[in-house]
Design a protein around this motif. Sequence first.
Motif, PDB file in Angstrom:
ATOM      1  N   GLN A 124      37.159  26.796  24.048  1.00 15.67           N
ATOM      2  CA  GLN A 124      36.508  27.595  23.011  1.00 15.67           C
ATOM      3  C   GLN A 124      35.317  28.360  23.575  1.00 15.67           C
ATOM      4  OE1 GLN A 124      35.552  24.881  19.856  1.00 15.67           O
ATOM      5  NE2 GLN A 124      37.686  24.378  19.430  1.00 15.67           N
ATOM      6  N   ALA A 125      34.551  27.706  24.447  1.00 18.79           N
ATOM      7  CA  ALA A 125      33.399  28.383  25.059  1.00 18.79           C
ATOM      8  C   ALA A 125      33.862  29.547  25.933  1.00 18.79           C
ATOM      9  CB  ALA A 125      32.581  27.389  25.873  1.00 18.79           C
ATOM     10  N   LEU A 126      34.939  29.364  26.686  1.00 19.10           N
ATOM     11  CA  LEU A 126      35.456  30.447  27.529  1.00 19.10           C
ATOM     12  C   LEU A 126      36.019  31.581  26.689  1.00 19.10           C
ATOM     13  CD1 LEU A 126      37.190  28.388  30.357  1.00 19.10           C
ATOM     14  CD2 LEU A 126      35.168  29.830  30.591  1.00 19.10           C
ATOM     15  N   GLU A 127      36.624  31.248  25.561  1.00 20.08           N
ATOM     16  CA  GLU A 127      37.135  32.298  24.679  1.00 20.08           C
ATOM     17  C   GLU A 127      35.988  33.123  24.114  1.00 20.08           C
ATOM     18  OE1 GLU A 127      40.414  34.228  22.672  1.00 20.08           O
ATOM     19  OE2 GLU A 127      40.155  33.014  24.470  1.00 20.08           O
ATOM     20  N   ARG A 128      34.898  32.443  23.730  1.00 20.61           N
ATOM     21  CA  ARG A 128      33.711  33.185  23.284  1.00 20.61           C
ATOM     22  C   ARG A 128      33.159  34.042  24.412  1.00 20.61           C
ATOM     23  NH1 ARG A 128      32.134  28.131  21.315  1.00 20.61           N
ATOM     24  NH2 ARG A 128      30.543  28.011  22.942  1.00 20.61           N
ATOM     25  N   ALA A 129      33.158  33.485  25.619  1.00 25.28           N
ATOM     26  CA  ALA A 129      32.635  34.227  26.769  1.00 25.28           C
ATOM     27  C   ALA A 129      33.480  35.458  27.053  1.00 25.28           C
ATOM     28  CB  ALA A 129      32.597  33.318  27.997  1.00 25.28           C
ATOM     29  N   ARG A 130      34.788  35.345  26.853  1.00 22.95           N
ATOM     30  CA  ARG A 130      35.666  36.492  27.085  1.00 22.95           C
ATOM     31  C   ARG A 130      35.340  37.613  26.097  1.00 22.95           C
ATOM     32  NH1 ARG A 130      41.924  35.186  27.354  1.00 22.95           N
ATOM     33  NH2 ARG A 130      41.268  34.441  29.412  1.00 22.95           N
ATOM     34  N   ARG A 131      35.127  37.247  24.837  1.00 26.10           N
ATOM     35  CA  ARG A 131      34.749  38.270  23.848  1.00 26.10           C
ATOM     36  C   ARG A 131      33.387  38.860  24.195  1.00 26.10           C
ATOM     37  NH1 ARG A 131      36.904  34.353  20.214  1.00 26.10           N
ATOM     38  NH2 ARG A 131      34.790  33.682  19.664  1.00 26.10           N
ATOM     39  N   TYR A 132      32.490  37.995  24.640  1.00 28.47           N
ATOM     40  CA  TYR A 132      31.170  38.472  25.036  1.00 28.47           C
ATOM     41  C   TYR A 132      31.277  39.464  26.189  1.00 28.47           C
ATOM     42  CZ  TYR A 132      27.069  38.514  27.998  1.00 28.47           C
ATOM     43  OH  TYR A 132      26.057  38.916  28.803  1.00 28.47           O
ATOM     44  N   ASP A 133      32.080  39.116  27.195  1.00 32.87           N
ATOM     45  CA  ASP A 133      32.212  39.995  28.357  1.00 32.87           C
ATOM     46  C   ASP A 133      32.738  41.366  27.947  1.00 32.87           C
ATOM     47  OD1 ASP A 133      31.262  38.095  30.107  1.00 32.87           O
ATOM     48  OD2 ASP A 133      33.240  37.305  30.609  1.00 32.87           O
ATOM     49  N   SER A 134      33.674  41.392  26.987  1.00 38.16           N
ATOM     50  CA  SER A 134      34.203  42.677  26.524  1.00 38.16           C
ATOM     51  C   SER A 134      33.121  43.487  25.836  1.00 38.16           C
ATOM     52  CB  SER A 134      35.382  42.438  25.571  1.00 38.16           C
ATOM     53  OG  SER A 134      36.438  41.772  26.227  1.00 38.16           O
ATOM     54  N   GLU A 135      32.345  42.814  24.982  1.00 38.70           N
ATOM     55  CA  GLU A 135      31.285  43.528  24.278  1.00 38.70           C
ATOM     56  C   GLU A 135      30.189  43.952  25.250  1.00 38.70           C
ATOM     57  OE1 GLU A 135      28.085  42.901  20.619  1.00 38.70           O
ATOM     58  OE2 GLU A 135      29.635  41.408  21.003  1.00 38.70           O
ATOM     59  N   ALA A 136      29.876  43.069  26.214  1.00 38.14           N
ATOM     60  CA  ALA A 136      28.835  43.409  27.183  1.00 38.14           C
ATOM     61  C   ALA A 136      29.251  44.606  28.028  1.00 38.14           C
ATOM     62  CB  ALA A 136      28.536  42.209  28.071  1.00 38.14           C
ATOM     63  N   ALA A 137      30.533  44.667  28.416  1.00 40.20           N
ATOM     64  CA  ALA A 137      31.011  45.805  29.199  1.00 40.20           C
ATOM     65  C   ALA A 137      30.884  47.093  28.387  1.00 40.20           C
ATOM     66  CB  ALA A 137      32.460  45.576  29.619  1.00 40.20           C
ATOM     67  N   LEU A 138      31.214  47.017  27.087  1.00 35.77           N
ATOM     68  CA  LEU A 138      31.074  48.190  26.223  1.00 35.77           C
ATOM     69  C   LEU A 138      29.612  48.605  26.121  1.00 35.77           C
ATOM     70  CD1 LEU A 138      32.109  50.240  24.135  1.00 35.77           C
ATOM     71  CD2 LEU A 138      31.940  48.428  22.411  1.00 35.77           C
ATOM     72  N   ALA A 139      28.723  47.613  25.939  1.00 30.33           N
ATOM     73  CA  ALA A 139      27.305  47.918  25.802  1.00 30.33           C
ATOM     74  C   ALA A 139      26.735  48.505  27.095  1.00 30.33           C
ATOM     75  CB  ALA A 139      26.531  46.658  25.411  1.00 30.33           C
ATOM     76  N   ARG A 140      27.148  47.934  28.243  1.00 29.73           N
ATOM     77  CA  ARG A 140      26.667  48.473  29.525  1.00 29.73           C
ATOM     78  C   ARG A 140      27.129  49.916  29.725  1.00 29.73           C
ATOM     79  NH1 ARG A 140      27.425  43.093  31.410  1.00 29.73           N
ATOM     80  NH2 ARG A 140      29.601  43.530  31.881  1.00 29.73           N
ATOM     81  N   GLY A 141      28.399  50.163  29.373  1.00 34.11           N
ATOM     82  CA  GLY A 141      28.899  51.528  29.493  1.00 34.11           C
ATOM     83  C   GLY A 141      28.150  52.480  28.579  1.00 34.11           C
ATOM     84  N   LEU A 142      27.858  52.010  27.359  1.00 34.07           N
ATOM     85  CA  LEU A 142      27.108  52.842  26.417  1.00 34.07           C
ATOM     86  C   LEU A 142      25.705  53.108  26.928  1.00 34.07           C
ATOM     87  CD1 LEU A 142      26.915  54.191  23.625  1.00 34.07           C
ATOM     88  CD2 LEU A 142      26.298  51.960  22.671  1.00 34.07           C
ATOM     89  N   GLN A 143      25.077  52.060  27.450  1.00 32.90           N
ATOM     90  CA  GLN A 143      23.719  52.226  27.960  1.00 32.90           C
ATOM     91  C   GLN A 143      23.681  53.179  29.158  1.00 32.90           C
ATOM     92  OE1 GLN A 143      21.752  48.914  30.028  1.00 32.90           O
ATOM     93  NE2 GLN A 143      20.149  49.052  28.487  1.00 32.90           N
ATOM     94  N   ASP A 144      24.618  53.003  30.073  1.00 32.11           N
ATOM     95  CA  ASP A 144      24.656  53.885  31.242  1.00 32.11           C
ATOM     96  C   ASP A 144      24.866  55.338  30.835  1.00 32.11           C
ATOM     97  OD1 ASP A 144      24.290  51.731  32.864  1.00 32.11           O
ATOM     98  OD2 ASP A 144      26.413  51.472  33.350  1.00 32.11           O
ATOM     99  N   ALA A 145      25.666  55.544  29.792  1.00 32.04           N
ATOM    100  CA  ALA A 145      25.925  56.915  29.351  1.00 32.04           C
ATOM    101  C   ALA A 145      24.708  57.528  28.677  1.00 32.04           C
ATOM    102  CB  ALA A 145      27.129  56.929  28.397  1.00 32.04           C
ATOM    103  N   LEU A 146      23.879  56.686  28.053  1.00 40.23           N
ATOM    104  CA  LEU A 146      22.756  57.212  27.290  1.00 40.23           C
ATOM    105  C   LEU A 146      21.507  57.425  28.130  1.00 40.23           C
ATOM    106  CD1 LEU A 146      23.154  55.068  24.038  1.00 40.23           C
ATOM    107  CD2 LEU A 146      23.707  57.481  24.344  1.00 40.23           C
ATOM    108  N   LEU A 147      21.332  56.645  29.204  1.00 35.92           N
ATOM    109  CA  LEU A 147      20.162  56.844  30.059  1.00 35.92           C
ATOM    110  C   LEU A 147      20.354  58.084  30.930  1.00 35.92           C
ATOM    111  CD1 LEU A 147      19.390  53.189  31.204  1.00 35.92           C
ATOM    112  CD2 LEU A 147      18.039  54.596  29.636  1.00 35.92           C
ATOM    113  N   PRO A 148      19.293  58.801  31.234  1.00 32.07           N
ATOM    114  CA  PRO A 148      19.425  60.009  32.064  1.00 32.07           C
ATOM    115  C   PRO A 148      19.882  59.670  33.480  1.00 32.07           C
ATOM    116  CG  PRO A 148      17.115  59.472  31.718  1.00 32.07           C
ATOM    117  CD  PRO A 148      17.884  58.577  30.815  1.00 32.07           C
ATOM    118  N   HIS A 149      20.822  60.425  33.993  1.00 29.94           N
ATOM    119  CA  HIS A 149      21.326  60.182  35.336  1.00 29.94           C
ATOM    120  C   HIS A 149      20.437  60.816  36.398  1.00 29.94           C
ATOM    121  CE1 HIS A 149      25.711  59.369  33.839  1.00 29.94           C
ATOM    122  NE2 HIS A 149      24.817  58.533  33.363  1.00 29.94           N
ATOM    123  N   ARG A 150      19.673  61.828  36.014  1.00 27.98           N
ATOM    124  CA  ARG A 150      18.726  62.441  36.940  1.00 27.98           C
ATOM    125  C   ARG A 150      17.538  62.947  36.133  1.00 27.98           C
ATOM    126  NH1 ARG A 150      21.886  67.400  39.523  1.00 27.98           N
ATOM    127  NH2 ARG A 150      23.386  65.701  39.819  1.00 27.98           N
TER     128      ARG A 150
END
Length: 565
Positions: free
Chosen positions: A307-333
């Motif tokens: 159950q903990a690993l299943e929660r972690a898997r969902r977390y990893d998916s959401e974290a990857a989405l959030a990281r991608g969103l954050q990287d897209a929103l911060l200025p690249h230069r």
Amino acid sequence: MLELTGRRRRPTDAAAATHLTGYLVDLGAGPVVPEAADRLPVGICSVDRLGRISYMNERAERLLGQPRADLIGRVLWEAVDSFGQAAHEDHYRAALLSPDPVHFLLRGTDEWLSVTLHSSLDGLTLTLDAGAQPTYAPGSVAEPGAGLGSPADRAVALYRPVALAIALTEAVTARQVSAVVTEELLPAFGGRQLAIYMLSNRHLYLAWETGFPRGFLNRFDGVGLDTKLPGVETLTSGRPLFFESMQKLAAAYPGIPMDAHVGARAFLPLIASGRPVGSCILGFDRPRGFSPEERTVLTALAGLIAQALERARRYDSEAALARGLQDALLPHRLPAVEGLDTVARHLPGTQGMEVGGDWYDVIDTGRGMALIIGDVQGHGVQAAATMGQLRSAVRALAVSGHTPVEVMTGTNRLLIDLDPGLFASCCYIVLDPATGRADAVRAGHLQPLLRHPDGRTDVLALPGGVVLGVDARAVYPVTELFLEPGAVLALFTDGLVEQPGVDIDLGIERLRLTFSELGYAPLSDTADRLINEARQTPDRPDDIALLLAARWSQPAGTADGVPVP
């Protein structure tokens, strides 16, 4: 005490009377409790909460093989070697934590003892009796009484499984879950090796390993569910597999590669709410038996891990989405402007969602360069999305010719209208590189640092308003600053200066001293040095954002070919 015995008989003569005969026993005025306990067929021992023996009856004295006079007042597990085995510590903790009796078998000097612990506010009462050797203790496989690996220690305590369950609720990533299992499960059962495989597209992939020879498990990485391996079959069948020796494992799976010829293995299915998640392998460096209690507890714990690993898997998916969103929103230069150099760094946190709402920006407003640092409360996709909305709002207001006060006021009202349930801090400074004049406003954010050309570094004292998103009528006063040629401004978020249990002012002072000591190092090197200590910290609860701005007396970065302030 009056004791009467007799049997009433029907008289043959109606005139005859019946009798009861008896004895009058005088026990005297002395206490009767010790003598009463000595008459019991079981041993009784009482210890206080520090483990010191306060009472012991005659039967306990005989079972332990030591005189009562030598034991009273001493700590039980120090005075009696068989109670001092490390595996029994969890039994004592479990008894003190639970109102229910805790039972286990203990290998005494000459025989097995059956021990039951009863707790109270004052300590523990132990009942002891002769016990039979456990039926699950295969004497030919594991030597009794040999420490953590022995069958004598296999009665599973309540404390470690409960500790594991509690720790699993706090783990959010697959790596954290695996680390918890390593720290809590292996010591509880005397294990030395652990491997966790995760299921993906009908294949098992190695997610965590410890204790195995380097590279040994690589051959099993990515195996399909049709492979005849115990780690696969435990998952496909849903049944745990226990092998008391490596010989039994080899007999069940001929030709299987093995990392050792001596030991034992347990293969546990990781199934959460009926969904297969993966499999877990526990390795032991010596042969050993698995009691029915152990098998039951290990199977139940495998469900918690799944159950903990299943929660972690969902977390990893959401974290990857959030990281991608954050990287897209911060200025690249950042924009290049004559007379002004800017450098920024962003470092995500390593606890919780890992993705927060820290942001920075540099905007050409047409009347000067806007230097912006901000921090949205919380972590995750919502914090990153709110950060993106605020950054867009600040940028739109800044390029539309609004003053710093109007930018901050408008952003505050927007956040209140959006009502994401989050607030944000922000510092907004508009600097004219040509003259060094700057206007600054602050909304609940940390004060910037200003390093003067002579190296003297100050923590600015900008008056400010409340954080954004709280009060629609909030006022944000503006402060005029002047940056001499060679001055460097540092804007940062609290993740750079906060440490658990340490006053944030001490963190700011430490940053100020470091910033001052760096002198005229290249701006990018200065930024790296300022966050270098935080980068080395494995557990960062918050994001870090840093923005440096240096005003130059010559076109940015050169004067006769030499970088000067």
